[in-house]
Every structure is written in structure tokens, then in C-alpha cells.
Design a protein around this motif. Structure first.
Motif, PDB file in Angstrom:
ATOM      1  N   HIS A  86       0.823  -1.213   0.000  1.00 55.86           N
ATOM      2  CA  HIS A  86       0.000   0.000   0.000  1.00 55.86           C
ATOM      3  C   HIS A  86       0.856   1.262   0.000  1.00 55.86           C
ATOM      4  CE1 HIS A  86      -3.963  -1.713   0.135  1.00 55.86           C
ATOM      5  NE2 HIS A  86      -3.631  -2.522   1.133  1.00 55.86           N
ATOM      6  N   LEU A  87       2.018   1.205   0.648  1.00 54.32           N
ATOM      7  CA  LEU A  87       2.932   2.348   0.597  1.00 54.32           C
ATOM      8  C   LEU A  87       3.407   2.590  -0.835  1.00 54.32           C
ATOM      9  CD1 LEU A  87       5.180   1.953   3.778  1.00 54.32           C
ATOM     10  CD2 LEU A  87       3.457   3.707   3.324  1.00 54.32           C
ATOM     11  N   GLY A  88       3.783   1.502  -1.511  1.00 53.28           N
ATOM     12  CA  GLY A  88       4.217   1.629  -2.906  1.00 53.28           C
ATOM     13  C   GLY A  88       3.111   2.122  -3.806  1.00 53.28           C
ATOM     14  N   ALA A  89       1.897   1.600  -3.585  1.00 54.17           N
ATOM     15  CA  ALA A  89       0.761   2.012  -4.415  1.00 54.17           C
ATOM     16  C   ALA A  89       0.408   3.473  -4.177  1.00 54.17           C
ATOM     17  CB  ALA A  89      -0.441   1.121  -4.119  1.00 54.17           C
ATOM     18  N   ALA A  90       0.461   3.899  -2.892  1.00 55.70           N
ATOM     19  CA  ALA A  90       0.073   5.270  -2.566  1.00 55.70           C
ATOM     20  C   ALA A  90       1.096   6.282  -3.055  1.00 55.70           C
ATOM     21  CB  ALA A  90      -0.127   5.400  -1.059  1.00 55.70           C
ATOM     22  N   PHE A  91       2.372   6.041  -2.749  1.00 52.56           N
ATOM     23  CA  PHE A  91       3.401   7.023  -3.093  1.00 52.56           C
ATOM     24  C   PHE A  91       3.854   6.896  -4.552  1.00 52.56           C
ATOM     25  CE2 PHE A  91       3.724   6.860   1.535  1.00 52.56           C
ATOM     26  CZ  PHE A  91       3.749   8.212   1.840  1.00 52.56           C
ATOM     27  N   GLY A  92       4.081   5.662  -4.999  1.00 57.70           N
ATOM     28  CA  GLY A  92       4.477   5.474  -6.393  1.00 57.70           C
ATOM     29  C   GLY A  92       3.345   5.806  -7.344  1.00 57.70           C
ATOM     30  N   GLY A  93       2.173   5.219  -7.071  1.00 57.44           N
ATOM     31  CA  GLY A  93       1.016   5.498  -7.921  1.00 57.44           C
ATOM     32  C   GLY A  93       0.593   6.951  -7.849  1.00 57.44           C
ATOM     33  N   GLY A  94       0.662   7.525  -6.641  1.00 57.39           N
ATOM     34  CA  GLY A  94       0.290   8.931  -6.488  1.00 57.39           C
ATOM     35  C   GLY A  94       1.225   9.862  -7.234  1.00 57.39           C
ATOM     36  N   PHE A 137      -8.026  12.740 -12.602  1.00 53.57           N
ATOM     37  CA  PHE A 137      -8.267  13.565 -11.419  1.00 53.57           C
ATOM     38  C   PHE A 137      -8.921  12.768 -10.297  1.00 53.57           C
ATOM     39  CE2 PHE A 137     -11.581  15.864  -9.067  1.00 53.57           C
ATOM     40  CZ  PHE A 137     -10.776  16.708  -8.313  1.00 53.57           C
ATOM     41  N   ILE A 138      -9.977  12.023 -10.634  1.00 51.33           N
ATOM     42  CA  ILE A 138     -10.698  11.276  -9.597  1.00 51.33           C
ATOM     43  C   ILE A 138      -9.836  10.146  -9.054  1.00 51.33           C
ATOM     44  CG2 ILE A 138     -11.863   9.542 -11.033  1.00 51.33           C
ATOM     45  CD1 ILE A 138     -13.486  11.665  -8.247  1.00 51.33           C
ATOM     46  N   GLY A 139      -8.941   9.600  -9.900  1.00 51.29           N
ATOM     47  CA  GLY A 139      -8.018   8.577  -9.429  1.00 51.29           C
ATOM     48  C   GLY A 139      -7.024   9.135  -8.423  1.00 51.29           C
ATOM     49  N   VAL A 140      -6.459  10.314  -8.721  1.00 51.73           N
ATOM     50  CA  VAL A 140      -5.532  10.965  -7.800  1.00 51.73           C
ATOM     51  C   VAL A 140      -6.249  11.348  -6.510  1.00 51.73           C
ATOM     52  CG1 VAL A 140      -4.091  13.016  -7.438  1.00 51.73           C
ATOM     53  CG2 VAL A 140      -3.998  11.783  -9.612  1.00 51.73           C
ATOM     54  N   TYR A 141      -7.470  11.863  -6.664  1.00 52.28           N
ATOM     55  CA  TYR A 141      -8.268  12.235  -5.481  1.00 52.28           C
ATOM     56  C   TYR A 141      -8.513  11.024  -4.589  1.00 52.28           C
ATOM     57  CZ  TYR A 141     -12.209  13.807  -2.662  1.00 52.28           C
ATOM     58  OH  TYR A 141     -13.035  14.110  -1.606  1.00 52.28           O
ATOM     59  N   ALA A 142      -8.890   9.903  -5.200  1.00 48.78           N
ATOM     60  CA  ALA A 142      -9.152   8.685  -4.435  1.00 48.78           C
ATOM     61  C   ALA A 142      -7.893   8.205  -3.727  1.00 48.78           C
ATOM     62  CB  ALA A 142      -9.704   7.599  -5.352  1.00 48.78           C
ATOM     63  N   THR A 143      -6.744   8.297  -4.406  1.00 50.24           N
ATOM     64  CA  THR A 143      -5.485   7.824  -3.839  1.00 50.24           C
ATOM     65  C   THR A 143      -5.065   8.630  -2.622  1.00 50.24           C
ATOM     66  OG1 THR A 143      -4.721   7.034  -5.999  1.00 50.24           O
ATOM     67  CG2 THR A 143      -3.037   7.425  -4.322  1.00 50.24           C
ATOM     68  N   PHE A 144      -5.192   9.962  -2.713  1.00 53.85           N
ATOM     69  CA  PHE A 144      -4.676  10.815  -1.649  1.00 53.85           C
ATOM     70  C   PHE A 144      -5.705  11.170  -0.574  1.00 53.85           C
ATOM     71  CE2 PHE A 144      -1.446  11.720  -4.913  1.00 53.85           C
ATOM     72  CZ  PHE A 144      -0.306  11.532  -4.151  1.00 53.85           C
ATOM     73  N   PHE A 145      -6.973  11.276  -0.943  1.00 58.94           N
ATOM     74  CA  PHE A 145      -7.970  11.774  -0.001  1.00 58.94           C
ATOM     75  C   PHE A 145      -8.938  10.700   0.490  1.00 58.94           C
ATOM     76  CE2 PHE A 145      -6.606  15.441  -2.514  1.00 58.94           C
ATOM     77  CZ  PHE A 145      -6.225  16.310  -1.496  1.00 58.94           C
ATOM     78  N   THR A 146      -9.457   9.896  -0.427  1.00 60.31           N
ATOM     79  CA  THR A 146     -10.423   8.879  -0.008  1.00 60.31           C
ATOM     80  C   THR A 146      -9.772   7.831   0.882  1.00 60.31           C
ATOM     81  OG1 THR A 146     -11.651   9.196  -2.072  1.00 60.31           O
ATOM     82  CG2 THR A 146     -12.129   7.206  -0.803  1.00 60.31           C
ATOM     83  N   THR A 147      -8.549   7.431   0.550  1.00 62.43           N
ATOM     84  CA  THR A 147      -7.865   6.421   1.363  1.00 62.43           C
ATOM     85  C   THR A 147      -7.580   6.925   2.776  1.00 62.43           C
ATOM     86  OG1 THR A 147      -5.769   7.163   0.383  1.00 62.43           O
ATOM     87  CG2 THR A 147      -6.809   5.210  -0.566  1.00 62.43           C
ATOM     88  N   ILE A 148      -7.464   8.255   2.934  1.00 64.85           N
ATOM     89  CA  ILE A 148      -7.280   8.835   4.264  1.00 64.85           C
ATOM     90  C   ILE A 148      -8.623   8.940   4.981  1.00 64.85           C
ATOM     91  CG2 ILE A 148      -6.576  10.909   5.530  1.00 64.85           C
ATOM     92  CD1 ILE A 148      -4.498  11.411   3.366  1.00 64.85           C
ATOM     93  N   ALA A 149      -9.652   9.368   4.240  1.00 67.56           N
ATOM     94  CA  ALA A 149     -10.977   9.523   4.832  1.00 67.56           C
ATOM     95  C   ALA A 149     -11.607   8.182   5.199  1.00 67.56           C
ATOM     96  CB  ALA A 149     -11.894  10.285   3.873  1.00 67.56           C
TER      97      ALA A 149
END
Length: 224
Positions: A86-94, A137-149
Motif C-alpha cells: 500500500h505504501l508503494g501504491a500510494a506514493f508510487g502510484g500517487g 483527477f478522480i483517481g488521484v483524489y481517491a489515492t490521496f484523499f479517499t484512502t485517508i478519509a
């Protein structure tokens, strides 16, 4: 009923459109199997936008292939813990997602703001640009914001399982009912783009001049 329509019927209709549309267009519209170049109109924004989009989209695509197609049991067997994955997916993918997003913003801005480019664009060109901009845009939003929320949400236990079921013709829409809205919109937009793909300039993705590799000569013809 709505769940079955969104997560079973709609994806299969888009896949069917993708296959049949490509076959039809390849047989009857090969001369337009390309993207109309507007480089001669405006180069600077196109250069940076296209470069950033293509640098970002390849890792993003490969990340989606792994995330959707590879069960978490397989990555665990390779010694990759869920936390590390998940770290790789969040930071690399983000990271690559942001690069892709900036590229799409530049390309969409260019298409809509440069008058000559806008006139050269068809309705489908503009629709494709806006859809690609939205899905990134929605993919980036989901990666950075939805996963936190929604920290308890794991797409590999919901979206990935549903997607693999779709590929083997046994999709279970129940897996998608608890998926956050941003991820749902990302998935639905992705299938919409797949369904529209054969009828837009996106077909030029398949027009890779492989036969030119290793070719030691070029034929020039003089036009009178």
C-alpha cells in the motif's frame, strides 16, 4: 437492479463495444485510424503536456494491472507485506498519477483555449480529453484523499475481486456496493472510455510503426 446494471451489464456492454467497434473500424475505416496532428499549430504546451502524460500513464497503467489482476495472496507469497504494498501504491502510484494529471491539464487547456486547435478538434476529441482528465483527477483524489478519509477500505478486497470475477464471467456486484464514491466513479469512467475507445482518436494507440524498426531505408516520392 441498479447495482447489477452498473457493475455487471454496463461493463460488459463497454467491453462488447470495445471489441466490435475496433473490428468494424479496422475493416471499414482504416484510413482514419490515426490522430490528427495539431503540432504545427501550437508546440510548446503540446510538448510538455504530452511528455508528462506519457511518462505518467505507463506506470499508472501497470499499477492498475497489478492492483486489479494480482491477488494479495500472491504478493504476500513473494514476501511483499500488505503495508509495503500500500505504501508503494500510494506514493508510487500517487507520484505518477500527479504527473499524468498535470499532463492532462495542459493538453485539455491547450485543446480548449487555443482557438485553432479547438477548431481542428471534433466533438469526440473534446469528450475524450475531458473524460481522461476526469478519470485521472478522480483517481488521484481517491489515492490521496479517499484512502485517508476511509482508512479501512481495501480495494484489493472489493474492486479487485469484482474485476477478476468480471474477467471470468462471474462478477458479483455486491463487492462494489461498499466501495467509496470516488473509486466507483473512477471505475465507471474507465469502462465508459473503453466503450467509446474505437470511435475516437484513441485508436491511434494501436498504430505503432513496428515494421519501421530495423528498417535501413525510407522511400521518398516526388509529387508533381
Amino acid at each position: 437492479m441498479v447495482s447489477q446494471l452498473l457493475w455487471v451489464i454496463f461493463p460488459y456492454l463497454c467491453i462488447f463495444s470495445f471489441i466490435i467497434g475496433h473490428i468494424f473500424r479496422f475493416r471499414y475505416d482504416q484510413f482514419n485510424w490515426t490522430a490528427k496532428s495539431s503540432e504545427f499549430i501550437e508546440k510548446k504546451t503540446l510538448k510538455y503536456g504530452s511528455l508528462m502524460f506519457h511518462i505518467g500513464i505507463v506506470p499508472v497503467f501497470l499499477g492498475h494491472v497489478v492492483g486489479l489482476g494480482v491477488p494479495k495472496e500472491w504478493t504476500r507469497a513473494l514476501g511483499i507485506s500488505d503495508h509495503l504494498y500500500h505504501l508503494g501504491a500510494a506514493f508510487g502510484g500517487g507520484f505518477f498519477g500527479i504527473i499524468t494529471l498535470i499532463g492532462m491539464i495542459l493538453l485539455t487547456y491547450r485543446r480548449l483555449s487555443v482557438k485553432a486547435v479547438r477548431k481542428l478538434s471534433s466533438v469526440s476529441d473534446i469528450i475524450v480529453n475531458l473524460l481522461l482528465l476526469f478519470i485521472v483527477f478522480i483517481g488521484v483524489y481517491a489515492t490521496f484523499f479517499t484512502t485517508i478519509a476511509v482508512p479501512d477500505f481495501d480495494y484489493r478486497e472489493t474492486i479487485s475481486v469484482w474485476f477478476r470475477g468480471l474477467l471470468v464471467f462471474s462478477p458479483d456486484a455486491v463487492f462494489m456496493n461498499t466501495v467509496p464514491l470516488s473509486f466507483q466513479l473512477h471505475v465507471l469512467t474507465g469502462f465508459l472510455i473503453i466503450g467509446l475507445w474505437p470511435y475516437t482518436r484513441l485508436v491511434h494507440v494501436w498504430s505503432v510503426p513496428v515494421n519501421y524498426v530495423g528498417r535501413s531505408y525510407i522511400i521518398y516520392r516526388k509529387h508533381r
